[in-house]
Design a protein around this motif. Structure first.
Motif, short mmCIF file in Angstrom:
data_model
loop_
_atom_site.label_atom_id
_atom_site.label_comp_id
_atom_site.label_asym_id
_atom_site.label_seq_id
_atom_site.Cartn_x
_atom_site.Cartn_y
_atom_site.Cartn_z
N THR A 90 26.57 15.78 24.37
CA THR A 90 26.01 15.83 23.01
C THR A 90 26.85 16.75 22.13
O THR A 90 27.11 16.44 20.96
N VAL A 91 27.28 17.87 22.67
CA VAL A 91 28.13 18.80 21.91
C VAL A 91 29.42 18.10 21.50
O VAL A 91 29.88 18.24 20.37
N ILE A 92 30.01 17.33 22.41
CA ILE A 92 31.25 16.62 22.11
C ILE A 92 31.03 15.65 20.95
O ILE A 92 31.87 15.56 20.04
N ILE A 93 29.92 14.97 20.95
CA ILE A 93 29.65 13.95 19.93
C ILE A 93 29.23 14.58 18.59
O ILE A 93 29.72 14.19 17.53
N LYS A 94 28.35 15.58 18.66
CA LYS A 94 27.76 16.11 17.43
C LYS A 94 28.35 17.43 16.96
O LYS A 94 27.94 17.95 15.92
N HIS A 95 29.26 18.02 17.74
CA HIS A 95 29.87 19.31 17.38
C HIS A 95 28.78 20.36 17.15
O HIS A 95 28.80 21.09 16.17
N ASP A 96 27.84 20.41 18.07
CA ASP A 96 26.67 21.28 17.95
C ASP A 96 26.93 22.63 18.62
O ASP A 96 26.81 22.77 19.84
N GLY A 97 27.29 23.61 17.82
CA GLY A 97 27.59 24.95 18.34
C GLY A 97 26.38 25.63 18.96
O GLY A 97 26.51 26.36 19.94
N ASP A 98 25.20 25.41 18.39
CA ASP A 98 23.99 26.03 18.95
C ASP A 98 23.70 25.50 20.35
O ASP A 98 23.35 26.27 21.25
N LEU A 99 23.87 24.21 20.54
CA LEU A 99 23.65 23.61 21.86
C LEU A 99 24.70 24.11 22.84
O LEU A 99 24.38 24.41 24.00
N LEU A 100 25.93 24.26 22.38
CA LEU A 100 26.98 24.81 23.25
C LEU A 100 26.62 26.23 23.67
O LEU A 100 26.83 26.61 24.83
N ASP A 101 26.06 27.01 22.76
CA ASP A 101 25.62 28.37 23.11
C ASP A 101 24.55 28.34 24.20
O ASP A 101 24.55 29.20 25.10
N GLU A 102 23.65 27.36 24.15
CA GLU A 102 22.62 27.24 25.18
C GLU A 102 23.24 26.93 26.55
O GLU A 102 22.83 27.49 27.56
N VAL A 103 24.22 26.04 26.55
CA VAL A 103 24.90 25.70 27.80
C VAL A 103 25.65 26.92 28.33
O VAL A 103 25.61 27.22 29.53
N LEU A 104 26.29 27.64 27.44
CA LEU A 104 27.02 28.85 27.83
C LEU A 104 26.07 29.90 28.39
O LEU A 104 26.37 30.54 29.41
N ASP A 105 24.91 30.07 27.78
CA ASP A 105 23.91 31.02 28.30
C ASP A 105 23.48 30.62 29.71
O ASP A 105 23.33 31.48 30.59
N PHE A 106 23.25 29.33 29.93
CA PHE A 106 22.90 28.84 31.26
C PHE A 106 24.01 29.18 32.26
O PHE A 106 23.74 29.71 33.35
N ALA A 107 25.26 28.89 31.90
CA ALA A 107 26.38 29.13 32.80
C ALA A 107 26.53 30.62 33.12
O ALA A 107 26.75 30.99 34.28
N LYS A 108 26.37 31.48 32.12
CA LYS A 108 26.46 32.92 32.36
C LYS A 108 25.33 33.39 33.27
O LYS A 108 25.55 34.23 34.15
N GLY A 109 24.14 32.85 33.06
CA GLY A 109 23.01 33.21 33.92
C GLY A 109 23.24 32.79 35.36
O GLY A 109 22.95 33.56 36.30
N MET A 110 23.78 31.59 35.57
CA MET A 110 24.07 31.13 36.92
C MET A 110 25.16 31.98 37.56
O MET A 110 25.09 32.31 38.75
N LEU A 111 26.17 32.34 36.78
CA LEU A 111 27.24 33.20 37.30
C LEU A 111 26.68 34.55 37.73
O LEU A 111 26.96 35.02 38.85
N ASP A 112 25.88 35.16 36.90
CA ASP A 112 25.29 36.47 37.24
C ASP A 112 24.41 36.37 38.48
O ASP A 112 24.46 37.22 39.36
N THR A 113 23.60 35.32 38.54
CA THR A 113 22.72 35.12 39.70
C THR A 113 23.54 34.94 40.97
O THR A 113 23.22 35.52 42.01
#
Length: 127
Positions: A90-113
Motif C-alpha cells: 500500500t505504501v508503494i502504491i499510495k506513497h503513505d508515509g504514515d503507514l510506512l511509519d507504522e510498519v517501521l514501528d512494528f519492525a523496530k519492536g520485533m528487532l528489540d524483542t
C-alpha cells in the motif's frame, strides 16, 4: 572498496550465525531498509523508495518462510508478517508515509524483542 569489505564481513557473519542470530540479522536489515525508504519518501523521492520497500517485503516473506507452523505463535507471526507486507504494498502504491511509519514501528519492536530473546537464551535463563 568499502562496500566490498562490508559485503565480505556480512557474508562471514551470515555463514557463522545461529538460526536465532540469522533472524536478528533479518530484523536489523528490515529496519535499516525501511529507514532508507522513509528517508527517501520524506525527501519526496517516492520513486526511489520503491526498491528498499520491495526489499522490506522480501525480508518479511523470508521471515514467513522460516516459521514452523506447528506452533500457534508461528501462525500469529505469519499473519503479522503478511499484514505488514500488504501495508508495504500500500505504501508503494499510495506513497503513505504514515503507514510506512507504522510498519517501521512494528519492525523496530520485533528487532528489540528478538534482541531480548537472544540475550535470555544466551544467559541460559528460561522465558
Amino acid at each position: 572498496m568499502q562496500t566490498s569489505i562490508q559485503d565480505k564481513y556480512l557474508k562471514v557473519q551470515v555463514e557463522t550465525a545461529s538460526p536465532g542470530e540469522l533472524t536478528l540479522l533479518l530484523y536489523q536489515e528490515l529496519v535499516r531498509t525501511l529507514y532508507k525508504a522513509r528517508q527517501l519518501g520524506t525527501q519526496g523521492e517516492w520513486f526511489n523508495s520503491v526498491e528498499p520497500l520491495h526489499k522490506g517485503r522480501d525480508i518479511l516473506f523470508e521471515l514467513m518462510s522460516t516459521l514452523d507452523m506447528k506452533y500457534d505463535l508461528s501462525k500469529d507471526l505469519y499473519e503479522l508478517y503478511s499484514f505488514y507486507a500488504q501495508c508495504i504494498a500500500t505504501v508503494i502504491i499510495k506513497h503513505d508515509g504514515d503507514l510506512l511509519d507504522e510498519v517501521l514501528d512494528f519492525a523496530k519492536g520485533m528487532l528489540d524483542t528478538w534482541k531480548q530473546v537472544l540475550q535470555i537464551v544466551k544467559s541460559g535463563n528460561t522465558l
